[in-house]
Scaffold this motif. Sequence first.
Motif, mmCIF file in Angstrom:
data_model
loop_
_atom_site.group_PDB
_atom_site.id
_atom_site.type_symbol
_atom_site.label_atom_id
_atom_site.label_comp_id
_atom_site.label_asym_id
_atom_site.label_seq_id
_atom_site.Cartn_x
_atom_site.Cartn_y
_atom_site.Cartn_z
ATOM 1 N N ILE A 39 69.245 84.060 -11.971
ATOM 2 C CA ILE A 39 69.543 83.812 -13.373
ATOM 3 C C ILE A 39 69.578 82.303 -13.571
ATOM 4 O O ILE A 39 70.194 81.577 -12.787
ATOM 5 C CB ILE A 39 70.889 84.444 -13.768
ATOM 6 N N VAL A 41 70.179 79.013 -16.375
ATOM 7 C CA VAL A 41 70.715 78.548 -17.647
ATOM 8 C C VAL A 41 69.868 77.357 -18.085
ATOM 9 O O VAL A 41 69.480 76.529 -17.259
ATOM 10 C CB VAL A 41 72.215 78.166 -17.555
ATOM 11 N N HIS A 42 69.559 77.313 -19.385
ATOM 12 C CA HIS A 42 68.694 76.263 -19.928
ATOM 13 C C HIS A 42 69.498 75.312 -20.805
ATOM 14 O O HIS A 42 70.342 75.735 -21.586
ATOM 15 C CB HIS A 42 67.560 76.887 -20.745
ATOM 16 N N LEU A 56 79.829 80.409 -18.347
ATOM 17 C CA LEU A 56 79.505 80.658 -16.938
ATOM 18 C C LEU A 56 80.702 81.283 -16.205
ATOM 19 O O LEU A 56 80.529 82.143 -15.347
ATOM 20 C CB LEU A 56 79.076 79.363 -16.252
ATOM 21 N N MET A 79 67.353 72.790 -16.651
ATOM 22 C CA MET A 79 67.790 74.148 -16.324
ATOM 23 C C MET A 79 68.394 74.137 -14.930
ATOM 24 O O MET A 79 68.177 73.195 -14.160
ATOM 25 C CB MET A 79 66.657 75.152 -16.433
ATOM 26 N N VAL A 82 72.077 79.900 -11.815
ATOM 27 C CA VAL A 82 73.469 80.305 -11.993
ATOM 28 C C VAL A 82 73.914 81.174 -10.831
ATOM 29 O O VAL A 82 74.923 80.907 -10.180
ATOM 30 C CB VAL A 82 73.659 81.067 -13.328
ATOM 31 N N ILE A 94 72.737 88.480 -18.647
ATOM 32 C CA ILE A 94 72.062 87.601 -19.609
ATOM 33 C C ILE A 94 72.315 88.086 -21.035
ATOM 34 O O ILE A 94 72.604 87.290 -21.933
ATOM 35 C CB ILE A 94 70.553 87.499 -19.296
ATOM 36 N N HIS A 98 74.143 85.903 -23.887
ATOM 37 C CA HIS A 98 73.492 85.618 -25.165
ATOM 38 C C HIS A 98 74.347 86.131 -26.333
ATOM 39 O O HIS A 98 74.465 85.452 -27.363
ATOM 40 C CB HIS A 98 72.101 86.246 -25.216
ATOM 41 N N ARG A 109 70.690 79.533 -23.855
ATOM 42 C CA ARG A 109 69.681 80.485 -23.364
ATOM 43 C C ARG A 109 69.730 80.617 -21.855
ATOM 44 O O ARG A 109 69.892 79.639 -21.131
ATOM 45 C CB ARG A 109 68.287 80.020 -23.794
ATOM 46 N N PHE A 110 69.584 81.859 -21.426
ATOM 47 C CA PHE A 110 69.482 82.190 -20.012
ATOM 48 C C PHE A 110 68.181 82.947 -19.801
ATOM 49 O O PHE A 110 67.685 83.608 -20.697
ATOM 50 C CB PHE A 110 70.651 83.082 -19.576
ATOM 51 N N SER A 111 67.630 82.836 -18.615
ATOM 52 C CA SER A 111 66.438 83.596 -18.242
ATOM 53 C C SER A 111 66.609 84.047 -16.793
ATOM 54 O O SER A 111 67.607 83.719 -16.147
ATOM 55 C CB SER A 111 65.171 82.752 -18.412
#
Length: 116
Positions: A39, A41-42, A56, A79, A82, A94, A98, A109-111
């Motif tokens: 994961i 974090v941006h 977090l 970024m 995490v 995520i 969000h 934003r997370f990806s």
Amino acid sequence: MPWGIDDTSRLEAATSAQTDTETDVDAAVDTAREEPWTILVHNDDVTPYEFVIVTLGRVFSLSSEIAETVTWEAHSKGMAPVCSRSRSEAKRLISDAHTLARSAGYPLRFSMEPKL
């Protein structure tokens, strides 16, 4: 001695409970077998630094020290990783993060990506 109605009901209830437990265990084993995903974090120019740290901690269960380190890395590099989780768990986390950010009015934003 023949079984009474109560005995049959108890057996059905116990069998049902055992099946539910077995299903839960099977789901946990399937999740554990999934390949791990990282994961990320941006960074953005809107979300406050402290909000990222709190998110977090709340969503990903990071200590305040680790959350601050991750936040600083995202701030300085764009970024940061995490944690790593199964794909389904990563998606859930995520989504939770969000939801928390959007409810506070932030675009945080997370990806996720497959862990290498």
